[in-house]
Design a protein around this motif. Structure first.
Motif, PDB file in Angstrom:
ATOM      1  N   PRO A   1       0.705  15.087  16.723  1.00 45.48           N
ATOM      2  CA  PRO A   1       1.937  15.497  16.022  1.00 45.48           C
ATOM      3  C   PRO A   1       2.546  14.340  15.246  1.00 45.48           C
ATOM      4  O   PRO A   1       2.607  13.215  15.735  1.00 45.48           O
TER       5      PRO A   1
ATOM      6  N   SER B   1       5.671  14.730  13.685  1.00 44.37           N
ATOM      7  CA  SER B   1       7.123  14.878  13.679  1.00 44.37           C
ATOM      8  C   SER B   1       7.801  14.280  14.903  1.00 44.37           C
ATOM      9  O   SER B   1       9.028  14.193  14.938  1.00 44.37           O
ATOM     10  N   ARG B   2       7.042  13.857  15.917  1.00 46.83           N
ATOM     11  CA  ARG B   2       7.659  13.323  17.137  1.00 46.83           C
ATOM     12  C   ARG B   2       6.745  12.266  17.736  1.00 46.83           C
ATOM     13  O   ARG B   2       5.565  12.198  17.407  1.00 46.83           O
ATOM     14  N   PRO B   3       7.289  11.432  18.623  1.00 43.72           N
ATOM     15  CA  PRO B   3       6.444  10.428  19.272  1.00 43.72           C
ATOM     16  C   PRO B   3       5.406  11.093  20.182  1.00 43.72           C
ATOM     17  O   PRO B   3       5.608  12.192  20.681  1.00 43.72           O
TER      18      PRO B   3
ATOM     19  N   ASP C   1      -0.083  14.952  24.762  1.00 46.89           N
ATOM     20  CA  ASP C   1      -0.745  14.955  23.456  1.00 46.89           C
ATOM     21  C   ASP C   1      -2.100  14.250  23.528  1.00 46.89           C
ATOM     22  O   ASP C   1      -3.082  14.713  22.955  1.00 46.89           O
TER      23      ASP C   1
ATOM     24  N   GLU D   1       1.902   3.694  17.751  1.00 44.69           N
ATOM     25  CA  GLU D   1       2.896   4.166  18.728  1.00 44.69           C
ATOM     26  C   GLU D   1       3.129   3.115  19.816  1.00 44.69           C
ATOM     27  O   GLU D   1       4.267   2.856  20.203  1.00 44.69           O
TER      28      GLU D   1
END
Length: 141
Positions: A42, A44-46, A51, A79
């Motif tokens: 994704p 749009s988010r961390p 995930d 990240e």
């Protein structure tokens, strides 16, 4: 008879070759688009542990597709670098806040002081927790 068998064999080999190569427009071996990453990470988010656990990379003839693996690893690396920078920033802010507070012990250094001291066995006069034992008590009490 020999010439008939030889001619039949040549015709069969030619038909199989045309079918495999696709000259006869047959549906035996059609070109297939390469498998793509179905559930990309994704944007749009961390990222979270779920995930990474759910990430399935497409398989290529000799392993995994390098482009998809490189994309996933670079995203995970970015990240982690972002989280490390945020942790360092928060630790610096905490150290700064504790340094300006008078009379309060530094919680970050208190744990390090105990770790820096070498371990020493308890003395015979010490109690079970390393505290001096009361010698005024009667034994067996």
């Amino acid at each position: 008879m020999f010439w008939f068998l030889l001619l039949a064999m040549v015709v069969v080999v030619a038909a199989v070759t045309l079918a495999v190569v696709g000259g006869g427009r047959s549906a035996v071996l059609q070109d297939v688009a390469p498998e793509q990453l179905t559930d990309p990470l994704p944007v749009s988010r961390p990222l979270g542990r779920a995930d990474v656990d759910a990430l399935r990379l497409p398989v290529a003839p000799r392993g995994y597709r390098m482009a998809d693996v490189d994309d996933a690893l670079s995203r995970l690396g970015a990240e982690l670098a972002e989280r490390d920078a945020r942790i360092a920033e928060l630790e610096a802010a905490l150290a700064g806040a504790q340094a300006t507070r008078p009379g309060r012990p530094d919680l970050l250094k208190a744990g390090q002081d105990q770790q820096d001291r070498p371990w020493q066995p308890p003395r015979e006069s010490d109690g079970p927790a390393g505290e001096p034992a009361d010698h005024d008590e009667e034994p067996g009490r």
